[in-house]
Motif scaffolding. Sequence first.
Motif, short mmCIF file in Angstrom:
data_model
loop_
_atom_site.label_atom_id
_atom_site.label_comp_id
_atom_site.label_asym_id
_atom_site.label_seq_id
_atom_site.Cartn_x
_atom_site.Cartn_y
_atom_site.Cartn_z
N ARG A 2 27.83 9.01 30.29
CA ARG A 2 28.40 9.60 31.51
C ARG A 2 29.46 10.64 31.18
O ARG A 2 29.55 11.69 31.82
CB ARG A 2 29.00 8.51 32.39
N LYS A 6 29.42 15.27 31.11
CA LYS A 6 30.45 16.12 31.72
C LYS A 6 30.93 17.17 30.71
O LYS A 6 31.96 17.82 30.92
CB LYS A 6 31.64 15.28 32.17
N THR A 32 39.30 11.30 33.11
CA THR A 32 37.89 11.72 33.07
C THR A 32 37.26 11.50 31.69
O THR A 32 36.04 11.48 31.57
CB THR A 32 37.74 13.20 33.46
#
Length: 180
Positions: A2, A6, A32
């Motif tokens: 995941r 990004k 993040t």
Amino acid sequence: DRIRRKNISENDISFANDFAAGYDHTPNQPDTNKVFNASGGGINWIDPTPWVDQGMSAFGAGSTRHNEWMFSGNNTIPDVGSNGGTSASKELLLALHFVKKDICLKINDRLGIDNPGGSPPPERVTGPPGGLGTQLYVGTFFNGASGVDNGAPGAATACLTVETGGSGDYYIFYHALMER
């Protein structure tokens, strides 16, 4: 995955969490980039205690992290990734030391890995933590001799016997989160 989707660099992936110390980057990574943060990987920490042999707690001092998942970037697994022997070829590993033998055997059975003589394959290096490097991953892959010198070459995931030379064997589970 995941976090990597990004476009976050593998060196910026953070395993910082509220359950095991030592995973903080310098400088600190944003949420993040954190595996165990809803804004990052969104992964929930799972307490491994039920799978750990509590009778081996004496070995758990220091780097082997009794009752804790370990994330490391200084190990090479034979026949997994490039096997180049440099920091660029080190796998990003998840490991759990002192796994109960019956659980270790079941993991290998499900993975199709032979358990010779009714025991998980040997890591072939004496002394805790065996050949597995225990440098915690904080964004750096280390160029050292550490590796999972195992009896299951090519296995990105396995459970092995660490032969401690008279102190009692123990079992270690590992999984390559990132093969390099």
